[in-house]
Design a protein around this motif. Structure first.
Motif, PDB file in Angstrom:
ATOM      1  N   GLU A 184       0.791  -1.316   0.184  1.00 27.37           N
ATOM      2  CA  GLU A 184       0.169  -0.158   0.128  1.00 27.37           C
ATOM      3  C   GLU A 184       0.801   1.240   0.066  1.00 27.37           C
ATOM      4  OE1 GLU A 184      -1.488   1.895   4.234  1.00 27.37           O
ATOM      5  OE2 GLU A 184      -1.504  -0.247   3.993  1.00 27.37           O
ATOM      6  N   LEU A 185       1.961   1.223   0.835  1.00 24.35           N
ATOM      7  CA  LEU A 185       2.854   2.532   1.136  1.00 24.35           C
ATOM      8  C   LEU A 185       3.733   2.773  -0.475  1.00 24.35           C
ATOM      9  CD1 LEU A 185       4.308   2.005   4.515  1.00 24.35           C
ATOM     10  CD2 LEU A 185       2.569   3.384   3.959  1.00 24.35           C
ATOM     11  N   VAL A 186       4.155   1.653  -1.007  1.00 18.73           N
ATOM     12  CA  VAL A 186       4.881   1.677  -2.113  1.00 18.73           C
ATOM     13  C   VAL A 186       4.719   0.747  -3.065  1.00 18.73           C
ATOM     14  CG1 VAL A 186       7.535   2.127  -3.044  1.00 18.73           C
ATOM     15  CG2 VAL A 186       6.866   2.288  -0.523  1.00 18.73           C
ATOM     16  N   PRO A 187       3.376   0.890  -3.948  1.00 16.83           N
ATOM     17  CA  PRO A 187       2.818  -0.266  -4.635  1.00 16.83           C
ATOM     18  C   PRO A 187       3.716  -0.784  -5.630  1.00 16.83           C
ATOM     19  CG  PRO A 187       1.410   1.905  -4.721  1.00 16.83           C
ATOM     20  CD  PRO A 187       2.748   2.182  -3.903  1.00 16.83           C
ATOM     21  N   ASP A 188       4.681   0.134  -6.316  1.00 19.06           N
ATOM     22  CA  ASP A 188       5.595  -0.574  -7.261  1.00 19.06           C
ATOM     23  C   ASP A 188       6.895  -0.797  -6.412  1.00 19.06           C
ATOM     24  OD1 ASP A 188       6.653   1.806  -6.426  1.00 19.06           O
ATOM     25  OD2 ASP A 188       7.103   2.700  -8.531  1.00 19.06           O
ATOM     26  N   TRP A 189       6.902  -1.584  -5.367  1.00 24.07           N
ATOM     27  CA  TRP A 189       8.276  -1.742  -4.603  1.00 24.07           C
ATOM     28  C   TRP A 189       8.950  -2.682  -5.192  1.00 24.07           C
ATOM     29  CZ3 TRP A 189       8.783  -6.806  -3.173  1.00 24.07           C
ATOM     30  CH2 TRP A 189       7.901  -7.716  -3.049  1.00 24.07           C
ATOM     31  N   ALA A 190       8.253  -3.759  -5.863  1.00 25.17           N
ATOM     32  CA  ALA A 190       9.037  -4.910  -6.659  1.00 25.17           C
ATOM     33  C   ALA A 190       9.473  -4.533  -7.517  1.00 25.17           C
ATOM     34  CB  ALA A 190       7.840  -5.964  -7.010  1.00 25.17           C
ATOM     35  N   GLU A 191       9.383  -3.566  -8.362  1.00 23.95           N
ATOM     36  CA  GLU A 191      10.112  -2.823  -9.413  1.00 23.95           C
ATOM     37  C   GLU A 191      11.293  -2.028  -9.139  1.00 23.95           C
ATOM     38  OE1 GLU A 191       7.421  -0.485 -11.739  1.00 23.95           O
ATOM     39  OE2 GLU A 191       5.817  -2.109 -11.297  1.00 23.95           O
ATOM     40  N   ARG A 192      11.525  -1.931  -7.702  1.00 25.55           N
ATOM     41  CA  ARG A 192      12.455  -1.031  -7.396  1.00 25.55           C
ATOM     42  C   ARG A 192      13.668  -1.714  -6.746  1.00 25.55           C
ATOM     43  NH1 ARG A 192      11.360   4.064  -6.479  1.00 25.55           N
ATOM     44  NH2 ARG A 192       9.077   4.690  -7.086  1.00 25.55           N
ATOM     45  N   GLU A 193      14.857  -1.264  -7.055  1.00 26.81           N
ATOM     46  CA  GLU A 193      16.247  -1.938  -6.498  1.00 26.81           C
ATOM     47  C   GLU A 193      16.230  -1.350  -5.012  1.00 26.81           C
ATOM     48  OE1 GLU A 193      17.718  -3.647  -8.829  1.00 26.81           O
ATOM     49  OE2 GLU A 193      19.198  -4.363  -7.338  1.00 26.81           O
ATOM     50  N   THR A 194      16.245  -2.134  -4.191  1.00 24.00           N
ATOM     51  CA  THR A 194      15.828  -2.001  -2.854  1.00 24.00           C
ATOM     52  C   THR A 194      17.122  -2.155  -1.715  1.00 24.00           C
ATOM     53  OG1 THR A 194      13.630  -2.453  -2.936  1.00 24.00           O
ATOM     54  CG2 THR A 194      14.620  -2.392  -0.526  1.00 24.00           C
ATOM     55  N   TRP A 195      17.563  -1.169  -1.017  1.00 26.79           N
ATOM     56  CA  TRP A 195      18.394  -1.100  -0.070  1.00 26.79           C
ATOM     57  C   TRP A 195      18.044  -1.172   1.334  1.00 26.79           C
ATOM     58  CZ3 TRP A 195      19.601   0.248  -4.702  1.00 26.79           C
ATOM     59  CH2 TRP A 195      20.673  -0.197  -5.410  1.00 26.79           C
ATOM     60  N   ALA A 196      17.987  -2.016   2.191  1.00 23.09           N
ATOM     61  CA  ALA A 196      17.417  -2.142   3.604  1.00 23.09           C
ATOM     62  C   ALA A 196      18.660  -2.081   4.549  1.00 23.09           C
ATOM     63  CB  ALA A 196      16.397  -3.318   3.545  1.00 23.09           C
ATOM     64  N   CYS A 197      18.391  -1.449   5.742  1.00 22.89           N
ATOM     65  CA  CYS A 197      19.163  -1.335   6.768  1.00 22.89           C
ATOM     66  C   CYS A 197      18.547  -0.992   8.184  1.00 22.89           C
ATOM     67  CB  CYS A 197      20.480  -0.402   6.457  1.00 22.89           C
ATOM     68  SG  CYS A 197      21.557  -0.620   7.820  1.00 22.89           S
ATOM     69  N   GLY A 198      18.725  -1.836   8.931  1.00 21.34           N
ATOM     70  CA  GLY A 198      18.163  -1.602  10.492  1.00 21.34           C
ATOM     71  C   GLY A 198      18.028  -2.973  11.323  1.00 21.34           C
ATOM     72  N   PRO A 199      17.319  -2.938  12.172  1.00 20.74           N
ATOM     73  CA  PRO A 199      17.356  -4.127  13.326  1.00 20.74           C
ATOM     74  C   PRO A 199      17.118  -5.429  12.352  1.00 20.74           C
ATOM     75  CG  PRO A 199      15.656  -2.412  13.868  1.00 20.74           C
ATOM     76  CD  PRO A 199      16.057  -1.983  12.561  1.00 20.74           C
ATOM     77  N   ALA A 200      17.606  -6.692  13.052  1.00 22.18           N
ATOM     78  CA  ALA A 200      17.632  -7.877  12.360  1.00 22.18           C
ATOM     79  C   ALA A 200      16.167  -8.065  12.090  1.00 22.18           C
ATOM     80  CB  ALA A 200      18.225  -9.014  13.213  1.00 22.18           C
ATOM     81  N   GLY A 201      15.070  -7.800  12.991  1.00 23.81           N
ATOM     82  CA  GLY A 201      13.789  -8.206  12.599  1.00 23.81           C
ATOM     83  C   GLY A 201      13.075  -7.882  11.317  1.00 23.81           C
ATOM     84  N   LEU A 202      13.376  -6.555  11.052  1.00 23.21           N
ATOM     85  CA  LEU A 202      13.071  -5.710   9.905  1.00 23.21           C
ATOM     86  C   LEU A 202      13.722  -6.477   8.731  1.00 23.21           C
ATOM     87  CD1 LEU A 202      11.984  -3.276   8.609  1.00 23.21           C
ATOM     88  CD2 LEU A 202      13.882  -2.223   8.547  1.00 23.21           C
ATOM     89  N   LEU A 203      15.080  -6.930   8.826  1.00 27.31           N
ATOM     90  CA  LEU A 203      15.779  -7.449   7.623  1.00 27.31           C
ATOM     91  C   LEU A 203      15.202  -8.704   7.463  1.00 27.31           C
ATOM     92  CD1 LEU A 203      19.360  -5.827   8.298  1.00 27.31           C
ATOM     93  CD2 LEU A 203      17.386  -4.805   6.902  1.00 27.31           C
ATOM     94  N   ASP A 204      15.041  -9.489   8.590  1.00 26.36           N
ATOM     95  CA  ASP A 204      14.377 -10.827   8.243  1.00 26.36           C
ATOM     96  C   ASP A 204      13.040 -10.817   7.653  1.00 26.36           C
ATOM     97  OD1 ASP A 204      16.736 -11.879   9.846  1.00 26.36           O
ATOM     98  OD2 ASP A 204      15.870 -12.387  11.389  1.00 26.36           O
ATOM     99  N   ALA A 205      12.401 -10.047   8.180  1.00 25.73           N
ATOM    100  CA  ALA A 205      10.770  -9.939   7.404  1.00 25.73           C
ATOM    101  C   ALA A 205      11.089  -9.545   5.779  1.00 25.73           C
ATOM    102  CB  ALA A 205      10.072  -8.809   8.283  1.00 25.73           C
ATOM    103  N   ALA A 206      11.997  -8.546   5.847  1.00 26.87           N
ATOM    104  CA  ALA A 206      12.148  -7.968   4.097  1.00 26.87           C
ATOM    105  C   ALA A 206      12.693  -9.199   3.280  1.00 26.87           C
ATOM    106  CB  ALA A 206      13.143  -6.948   4.128  1.00 26.87           C
ATOM    107  N   GLU A 207      13.653  -9.987   4.091  1.00 26.05           N
ATOM    108  CA  GLU A 207      14.270 -11.197   3.147  1.00 26.05           C
ATOM    109  C   GLU A 207      13.224 -12.086   2.609  1.00 26.05           C
ATOM    110  OE1 GLU A 207      17.442 -12.317   5.120  1.00 26.05           O
ATOM    111  OE2 GLU A 207      18.869 -10.465   4.360  1.00 26.05           O
ATOM    112  N   GLU A 208      12.427 -12.287   3.715  1.00 21.43           N
ATOM    113  CA  GLU A 208      11.377 -13.249   3.482  1.00 21.43           C
ATOM    114  C   GLU A 208      10.343 -12.795   2.489  1.00 21.43           C
ATOM    115  OE1 GLU A 208       9.932 -14.730   7.365  1.00 21.43           O
ATOM    116  OE2 GLU A 208       8.039 -15.518   6.101  1.00 21.43           O
ATOM    117  N   PHE A 209       9.845 -11.589   2.595  1.00 19.49           N
ATOM    118  CA  PHE A 209       8.794 -10.892   1.820  1.00 19.49           C
ATOM    119  C   PHE A 209       9.344 -10.821   0.146  1.00 19.49           C
ATOM    120  CE2 PHE A 209       6.515  -7.071   0.635  1.00 19.49           C
ATOM    121  CZ  PHE A 209       5.280  -7.406   0.702  1.00 19.49           C
ATOM    122  N   TRP A 210      10.572 -10.396   0.080  1.00 20.98           N
ATOM    123  CA  TRP A 210      11.122 -10.433  -1.351  1.00 20.98           C
ATOM    124  C   TRP A 210      11.183 -11.658  -1.951  1.00 20.98           C
ATOM    125  CZ3 TRP A 210      11.085  -5.658   0.789  1.00 20.98           C
ATOM    126  CH2 TRP A 210      11.161  -4.700  -0.072  1.00 20.98           C
TER     127      TRP A 210
END
Ligand code: FES
Lengths: 351, 372
Positions: free
Chosen positions: A217-243
């Protein structure tokens, strides 16, 4: 004779003059940042960013090779007299004219180095540096669409990138407890005002932790974007799973700050990495005895903690001083006295 | 192994209690080590380097007598600082906790002909573990002197005042030979082990470097002051050697210091080990400058109890240690430098001759206690 050969002869002669010290020991007295010295930097200013974060301006020594936006640098600071090394992302752009670099540090609860840098570091102090490193960087060809997914001080490597390059289309989703905890908030809002950045702030104290599924909902075209994620492990784990689930894992680049905190226990599995032996140790037997029992050639002397004849690098894990109960965690360059140290959890002894 | 055991009045429990009290003193210092201590050693190191640099600079003009005096004095002090407050203490690991690889027992090298690693073995390991145990601690008499009435007299000992004097003048060479256990290794069979050969080579290399620096390179750099600089460095080394020898003699030789038999340390407990260090060492009293110039070895008793505590903390530790001596009714051997040096030398002279009268037997303490 070539000039290089001449110079090395002259240096040899100089070494004879200063033996048993080295010429550099004397040069360090007057010029610690010169070319050829061990890499160091001088803190020139400390600017507060938020209540618990500050930007440290450092003039690196002449040997500094420069960084790529997004990289980090390991810094050795003397905290209460003891040298401790930590890695921090570089937040200054690569083309800063005055040759200085900045790191931005958030004081974490009980963080020895971060609290020291944010609250007590004084301009003029020398710190030890390593060359910048890390592959949390942009590819050579600038991506058309970028997403930055950050939380807390995870914004620091990203800020280094934002300050370095003008993007055509960049979106950032950043989490922090409250608005006043957002590091670089003014600068980010300036970028937004100049239409150089689209920003969503998630204030976790009121909104709760970011649910990664909200990205749709926040970034509808997120899958088309080259993404850089940095933060606590919880966020990164969730992101890796999601992607991964969406089959676009290769678009996601992550950076983890701190390797898991060592949990100091009582005894554990001891690895003697040079010999390739692994044995189980209790929390009361000196590692010297454990090693010898396992047939590892251990240096030793008095066997009671006074001669320092048994010091050995601790490569991983934690040990407990049997006399004081003090815990020592592995860090590069950390040596322990094996005759008075016992395993405090799994550890790796370089023998 | 002295006639009267000055610790006989202590029970085994008291000795262990004493050990616990000493451990507590140690823990307190360990817990409070910090920035101030680190700043201290860094300041001392940097001051030593500057002093040496300036002194060597002044010696370039040593053909001019006041420059000779000033440069020689400065260089002597710089060399003493290097060996005592800096080298000895860093090589003990007193500053390893700082995790500064440049100020660390595994990397430090000193202005001395004995390579740091060999000295660490013979000093930290042998001397500090077996303090004053005859036959195990070679520091007792350095293998060339008789230091206890119970040691057998030999006509060789007649010369020991002379040996001791020569040892004082060339102390750093004496130490190097001693670290090599030269006496023991004179047998051909031992001398030929690859291990000994490697160590002897390392000493040779170190001597070559030190001699080249002091007696060739720096005099040559001085040009017209060649000879006077040569004399200056020789004098500085002599002053440093005599000074360190004197300080070190005061640590374990003065009257009142106990020596121990080999079998007395079998199965020694922590408390007993501490007690042996207390009874086997002696202090030098004096000003702060005096403590500094001895590398705080004036606090020899405290140093032997806690060889790895930073030297700048021995003064405060000494107050507490001394209180324990009083509490447990033990003799804290201390005195000003001249008195202690005299006392040590007197012993050297006295023991160069055979014992005067047959040894009196120790009075039976147990019986005394029963009677009391
Ligand atoms: S063996 Fe002497 S300190 Fe460990």
């Amino acid at each position: 004779m070539t000039s290089a050969a001449l110079r090395s002869r002259a240096w040899k002669l100089l070494e004879m003059v200063t033996t048993p010290l080295l010429p550099s020991d004397y040069l360090d007295l007057v010029s610690p940042l010169r070319a050829g010295a061990d890499l160091r930097g001088r803190i020139e200013a400390v600017h507060p960013e938020t209540a618990d974060a500050a930007t440290i301006v450092i003039r690196p020594g002449r040997g500094w090779r420069g960084h790529t936006a997004g990289q980090y640098v390991r810094i050795g600071a003397d905290v209460d007299g003891r040298r401790l090394w930590r890695a921090y992302s570089i937040t200054s752009p690569t083309n800063r004219q005055d040759g200085r670099v900045t790191i931005t540090v958030k004081a974490i609860p009980d963080g020895k180095v971060s609290n020291h840098l944010v609250r007590r570091a004084k301009p003029g102090t020398l710190v030890q540096l390593d060359q910048p490193t890390g592959d949390f960087v942009l590819p050579e060809a600038k991506p058309a669409k970028v997403l930055y997914l950050t939380a807390g001080s995870g914004i620091t490597p990203v800020m280094g990138m934002l300050r370095d390059i003008d993007f055509d289309d960049v979106v950032m989703v950043h989490s922090a407890p409250q608005p006043q905890d957002v590091i670089f908030r003014n600068e980010l809002h300036d970028l937004v005002a100049a239409k150089k950045l689209r920003l969503t702030e998630v204030h976790t104290d009121t909104d709760g932790v970011l649910d990664i599924a909200r990205l749709d909902e926040l970034v509808p075209d997120w899958a088309e974007r080259e993404t850089w994620a940095c933060g606590p492990a919880g966020l990164l784990d969730a992101a890796e799973e999601f992607w991964s689930e969406r089959g676009v894992r290769e678009r996601l680049h992550t950076e983890r700050f701190r390797p898991g905190i060592v949990a100091a226990g009582d005894g554990g599995e001891v690895t003697f990495s040079a010999t390739g032996k692994t044995v189980e140790a209790d929390g009361a037997t000196p590692l010297l005895d454990i090693g010898e029992e396992a047939g590892v050639l251990m240096p030793s002397g008095c066997r009671m903690g006074i001669c320092f004849g048994c010091v050995t690098p601790l490569k991983a894990g934690a040990v407990r001083d049997l006399r004081t109960g003090e815990i020592t965690e592995a860090e590069p360059g950390v040596l322990i006295q094996t005759c008075v140290s016992a395993a405090a959890g799994p550890c790796d002894i370089e023998r | 192994m002295t006639a009267i055991d000055p610790t006989a009045h202590l029970t085994a429990e008291q000795i262990e209690e004493l050990g616990r009290e000493l451990d507590a003193i140690r823990d307190e210092v360990i817990a409070s080590r910090g920035e101030k201590d680190a700043a201290y050693i860094r300041t001392v190191i940097s001051a030593q380097r500057k002093l040496e640099l300036v002194s060597r600079g002044v010696l370039l003009f040593s053909f001019f007598p006041p420059a000779w005096l000033l440069g020689t004095a400065g260089l002597s002090v710089a060399k003493i600082m290097d060996n005592m407050e800096i080298g000895h203490n860093i090589l003990h690991g007193q500053w390893d906790w700082m995790r500064d690889p440049k100020i660390h027992s595994t990397t430090w090298e000193w202005d001395h002909v004995s390579p740091a690693d060999q000295w660490k073995h013979s000093h930290n390991e042998l001397h500090h573990t077996y303090t004053n145990v005859i036959g195990k601690d070679n520091d007792l008499g350095y293998g060339i002197m008789r230091v206890d009435e119970d040691q057998k007299w030999h006509p060789f000992h007649l010369g020991q005042p002379l040996w001791n004097f020569l040892n004082a003048c060339f102390f750093e060479y004496g130490i190097a030979a001693y670290d090599l256990e030269l006496g023991k290794n004179l047998h051909k069979r031992r001398r030929n082990t690859p291990e000994f050969r490697a160590r002897a080579k390392a000493v040779g290399r170190k001597i070559r470097k030190q001699v080249l620096k002091d007696y060739v390179i720096h005099p040559l750099l001085s040009g017209p002051s060649f000879l006077t600089t040569l004399a200056a460095t020789f004098t500085a080394n002599l002053v440093r050697n005599i000074w360190t020898h004197s300080v070190i003699m005061c640590g374990h030789f003065p009257e009142g210091v106990q020596t121990f038999e080999r079998r007395s340390i079998k199965g020694e407990t922590r408390g007993q080990w501490y007690l042996r260090q207390m009874m086997g060492s002696a202090n030098i009293s004096g000003s702060r400058a005096m403590h500094f110039m001895t590398g705080n070895l004036s606090h020899q008793i405290e140093h032997h109890l806690f060889p790895d505590l930073p030297s700048n903390r021995y003064a405060e530790v000494a107050v507490k240690v001394r209180a324990l001596f009083e509490k447990y009714e033990l003799e804290y051997v201390t005195g000003p430098l001249p008195k202690q040096v005299f006392s040590a030398w007197r012993k050297v002279f006295r023991l160069s001759l055979p014992n005067k009268k047959p040894k009196v037997d120790a009075p039976d303490r147990d019986q005394e206690l029963v009677a009391a």
